[in-house]
Every structure is written in C-alpha cells, then in structure tokens.
Design an enzyme around this catalytic site. Structure first.
Site, short mmCIF file in Angstrom:
data_model
loop_
_atom_site.label_atom_id
_atom_site.label_comp_id
_atom_site.label_asym_id
_atom_site.label_seq_id
_atom_site.Cartn_x
_atom_site.Cartn_y
_atom_site.Cartn_z
N ASN A 31 -60.52 -46.53 -23.62
CA ASN A 31 -61.00 -46.00 -22.35
C ASN A 31 -60.38 -46.87 -21.25
O ASN A 31 -60.83 -47.98 -21.01
CB ASN A 31 -62.53 -46.07 -22.32
CG ASN A 31 -63.11 -45.75 -20.96
OD1 ASN A 31 -62.42 -45.23 -20.09
ND2 ASN A 31 -64.39 -46.06 -20.78
N LYS A 80 -60.42 -46.50 -18.13
CA LYS A 80 -61.17 -46.50 -16.88
C LYS A 80 -60.22 -46.28 -15.70
O LYS A 80 -59.23 -45.56 -15.87
CB LYS A 80 -61.98 -47.80 -16.75
CG LYS A 80 -62.83 -48.04 -18.01
CD LYS A 80 -63.87 -49.10 -17.86
CE LYS A 80 -64.64 -49.23 -19.18
NZ LYS A 80 -65.71 -50.18 -19.12
N HIS A 129 -70.37 -41.64 -19.93
CA HIS A 129 -70.20 -43.10 -20.01
C HIS A 129 -71.21 -43.77 -19.08
O HIS A 129 -71.56 -43.21 -18.03
CB HIS A 129 -68.77 -43.46 -19.60
CG HIS A 129 -68.45 -44.90 -19.82
ND1 HIS A 129 -68.84 -45.88 -18.93
CD2 HIS A 129 -67.83 -45.53 -20.84
CE1 HIS A 129 -68.45 -47.05 -19.40
NE2 HIS A 129 -67.84 -46.88 -20.56
N GLU A 185 -70.98 -45.99 -16.94
CA GLU A 185 -70.53 -46.14 -15.55
C GLU A 185 -70.68 -44.83 -14.79
O GLU A 185 -70.96 -44.82 -13.59
CB GLU A 185 -69.07 -46.65 -15.51
CG GLU A 185 -69.01 -48.12 -15.92
CD GLU A 185 -67.73 -48.54 -16.61
OE1 GLU A 185 -66.73 -47.82 -16.54
OE2 GLU A 185 -67.75 -49.63 -17.24
N GLU A 198 -72.96 -47.65 -26.70
CA GLU A 198 -72.44 -48.76 -25.90
C GLU A 198 -73.58 -49.43 -25.15
O GLU A 198 -74.02 -48.92 -24.10
CB GLU A 198 -71.42 -48.24 -24.89
CG GLU A 198 -70.24 -47.54 -25.50
CD GLU A 198 -69.05 -47.54 -24.54
OE1 GLU A 198 -68.01 -48.08 -24.93
OE2 GLU A 198 -69.18 -47.03 -23.43
N GLY A 207 -67.70 -54.87 -20.73
CA GLY A 207 -66.92 -55.64 -19.77
C GLY A 207 -67.46 -57.03 -19.52
O GLY A 207 -67.03 -57.72 -18.59
N SER A 243 -67.06 -54.74 -25.25
CA SER A 243 -66.30 -55.96 -25.54
C SER A 243 -65.70 -56.01 -26.95
O SER A 243 -65.65 -57.07 -27.57
CB SER A 243 -67.16 -57.21 -25.27
OG SER A 243 -67.54 -57.25 -23.91
P1 PGA Z 1 -65.23 -52.96 -22.67
O1 PGA Z 1 -65.64 -51.48 -22.22
O2 PGA Z 1 -64.52 -52.83 -23.99
O3 PGA Z 1 -64.32 -53.45 -21.57
O4 PGA Z 1 -66.48 -53.74 -22.80
C1 PGA Z 1 -66.08 -50.53 -23.15
C2 PGA Z 1 -66.39 -49.23 -22.47
O5 PGA Z 1 -66.95 -49.24 -21.36
O6 PGA Z 1 -66.09 -48.14 -23.01
#
Ligand code: PGA
Length: 249
Positions: free
Chosen positions: A10, A12, A95, A97, A165, A171, A211
């Site tokens: 992803n 983003k 997601h 976000e 998640e 992140g 992560s």
């Molecule tokens: P990350 O994000 O691997 O940077 O923690 C995962 C995601 O939001 O899909």
C-alpha cells in the site's frame, strides 16, 4: 484447506508516475518467482502505467480506494468501474486512514466491498482497533463489529481478502506481537464462520498489516491464521521483494 498467501504493498500518497515506474521496473524481476499473490497499490494517477508495466507478470495492480457508484456528481471520486476498465484487479477498502480522515464507515465499506465484487475485483477490506480501544480491552468487540457490519450480505465472502491492521501498529514501527496478530486474525475468521459457515471461513484470506518489514515477515507468516500482509512503509523500496520472497530466506 490451503490458502494462497497474498502480500500487497500500500503505497499510500507516495510516488509520482516517474518514481512509480522506477520502483515497479526494479521490482518486476525481483518478485517474479514469488509463491504468494503479489499486489502493488500505487496512487490513482500511477495506475495506467502500473497496469501497463506489469502486464504479463505475476504482479497484480490495486487501487487504494474507490466509490460504490458507477458515475455521477461525486467530485474527486473514482468509480470502481473506471478502475476495472483500466485493468485494476484489487482495491483496498476502508483503510483506517480513510476511516479516520475521510469519514469512511462500516456502511460505506460494505457498499464498496459489494461493488468491487460485482465488478470481479478483489477487495482488500480493512479492519482494526485503535490503541485506546486495545488498552481498554475492546479490541475484539471493535474488530468483530467491523466485520459484522462491513462484510454483511456478501454473496461470496471467499473472494474478499480481509486485512487486520491495528491502528497503533501502522507506520509506528510498533508491530503487534505474532500472538496478538494471530489472535485478532482468528477473531476475524471466527466472525466470518458465524456469518457464512465453516467452509467460507476456512477459505477466506486474512492479512496482517502494521509495520511489516523484511525482519518480521517470516515469523508473522508462520502464524496459522495469517495468510499474508498489507505493507505500507516497507513497500516503497525494492526491499519489498524481501517481504514478498519471505519463504525463500
Ligand atoms: P505500515 O502501514 O506498514 O507503514 O505500518 C501499513 C498500512 O497502513 O497498510
């Protein structure tokens, strides 16, 4: 039943067309022998070129969001049909976000997931709790409700990929422990079993996200309930190949 693992990047809101082309071109030879299903989800504007570059490869291209309507007065939105016409095969839905910053709800997640399936695209539908919810002992209840509402009345649930998640692990560099990740993916599977039966629950693929990196993917993939990963930060360089090739270490 054995489930084919699926690992998706992803991206983003990262990488313009030129940078996307460079990364995809670098990754194509590095992931060509992957045993898992391998998916890249770049920003919308990169999609035409991404689909073109990965034609005749083992890489599938996904979007990071879509609208449930086919067209209309929805300024700034992209319809699932438009993605499908482009050759996009996957779409991330709900997601955290999107839920946090763009007011996505279980209801919109449900409509989008259904539309993606109707279009023969694979939805990667996300769920997961906040740190506060986990610390107050509500993680299971939150995840179960997201699945019950976000994935209700689906014709063929086995075509949905669910990504668990935990928001506190996205992140942040903080990964859920393998046991925590496995347990929560188990909550998802059990809820699907209650909704759609044993066979469906056995067949549905559940990713862990938060992560994930080359150093923790192997142990996460050893967990019985985890069928893959949704990877953010660590999908932005060619090192993503190390995650996709987790079984070749
Ligand atoms: P990350 O994000 O691997 O940077 O923690 C995962 C995601 O939001 O899909």
């Amino acid at each position: 039943m054995s489930r084919t693992p699926i690992i998706a990047g992803n991206w983003k809101m990262n990488k313009d067309v030129k940078a996307a082309n460079e990364l995809i071109t670098a990754l194509i030879p590095l992931v060509k022998d992957a045993t898992c299903e391998c998916v890249f989800c770049p920003p919308y504007i990169d999609l035409p070129e991404a689909v073109h570059l990965t034609k005749d490869t083992n890489i599938g291209i996904g979007a990071q969001n879509m609208h449930w309507e086919d067209h209309g007065a929805f300024t700034g939105e992209i319809a699932g049909e438009m993605l499908k016409a482009l050759g996009v095969k996957y779409v991330i839905i709900g997601h955290s976000e999107r839920r946090q910053y763009f007011a996505e709800t279980d209801e919109t997640v449900n409509m989008k997931t259904k539309k993606a399936l109707e279009l023969d695209m694979t939805p990667i539908t996300c769920c997961g709790e906040t740190l506060e919810e986990r610390e107050s002992g509500k993680a299971q209840e939150i995840v179960v409700n997201q699945i019950k509402n976000g994935l209700k009345d689906i014709k063929d649930i086995t075509k949905v990929v669910v990504a668990y998640e935990p928001i506190w692990a996205i992140g942040t560099g903080k990964t859920a422990s393998n046991a925590e990740a496995n347990e929560a993916c188990g909550w998802v599977r059990k809820t699907i079993q209650e909704m759609y039966g044993e066979d469906a629950a056995e067949a549905v693929r559940i990713q862990y996200g938060g992560s994930v990196k080359p150093s923790n993917i192997v142990e996460l993939m050893e967990e019985p309930e985890i069928d893959g990963a949704l990877v953010g930060g660590a999908s932005l360089t060619a090192d993503f190949a190390q995650i996709v090739n987790y079984d070749k270490k």
